[in-house]
Scaffold this motif. Sequence first.
Motif, mmCIF file in Angstrom:
data_model
loop_
_atom_site.group_PDB
_atom_site.id
_atom_site.type_symbol
_atom_site.label_atom_id
_atom_site.label_comp_id
_atom_site.label_asym_id
_atom_site.label_seq_id
_atom_site.Cartn_x
_atom_site.Cartn_y
_atom_site.Cartn_z
ATOM 1 N N LYS A 7 60.772 28.196 55.431
ATOM 2 C CA LYS A 7 59.731 28.248 54.397
ATOM 3 C C LYS A 7 58.882 26.732 54.440
ATOM 4 O O LYS A 7 57.806 26.414 53.902
ATOM 5 N N ALA A 26 55.197 26.899 52.985
ATOM 6 C CA ALA A 26 54.975 28.200 52.290
ATOM 7 C C ALA A 26 54.808 28.161 50.862
ATOM 8 O O ALA A 26 55.563 27.268 50.109
ATOM 9 N N ASN A 30 57.591 32.702 49.082
ATOM 10 C CA ASN A 30 57.302 33.182 50.243
ATOM 11 C C ASN A 30 58.119 32.505 51.401
ATOM 12 O O ASN A 30 58.677 31.332 51.525
ATOM 13 N N THR A 33 54.236 32.636 57.738
ATOM 14 C CA THR A 33 53.930 33.608 58.683
ATOM 15 C C THR A 33 53.013 33.009 59.631
ATOM 16 O O THR A 33 52.353 31.694 59.502
ATOM 17 N N ASP A 66 50.819 38.898 60.298
ATOM 18 C CA ASP A 66 51.672 38.954 59.085
ATOM 19 C C ASP A 66 53.135 38.565 59.836
ATOM 20 O O ASP A 66 54.111 38.547 58.958
#
Length: 206
Positions: A7, A26, A30, A33, A66
């Motif tokens: 994170k 993040a 979430n 990525t 992603d």
Amino acid sequence: MAAAKAKNMKLQVKHGSKVHEVRLQAEQGNVLTVQDLVKKIYEVTEIPPANQKILYKGKTLNKDLDVFLTDTGLTDNAKVMLLGKKPDPVDDKEMGKLHNIEQSLKKEEEKLSEITYELDGVHRGFLEDSLKRPALQKSRKRIAHSTEQYMKLLEALDGLNLDPSNSGGRAKRKSLVDRIHTLLDRCDGLAKGIDDMLASNEGKGK
């Protein structure tokens, strides 16, 4: 065992002769990525995502945005290489203005810190009573001037014509606007404190 999804992460991004330290965080709920890394690199280097090629151990990371960062093999403090350059943007002149505004803001912050330090001395009784009122009145004028300067900087930021694709510049402008609003609140608090001290000093003089 699958790597834990990160994170937050700190990375070293080497671009030419420069090495940028980037800290990724993040959004709530979430995990990081490749997309987060691409956006952060854009903020730091102003190289658009389309112009970026991010390499780690010989592999291109930003083929799939992603993918979780940890799934690429990246770990905290890892070093990645960045290839690419920023285009000659139409708003180079506007970015120059943004930089000048940021420098002006730093100077105004320093002045406000000086005022805060001086007021702390008055509050602690480091000045004779006969000198307090003139010192407080002087500080009050300086705070009013700082407030005026912050408002002018806000107007200058609002007047910048940044290209919609320049997310790095837009993010920096928002950051500066937020800082100025915080400093304006601080000015209001200091001004109120001075008014209270002036009223108290006047009461003692009666």
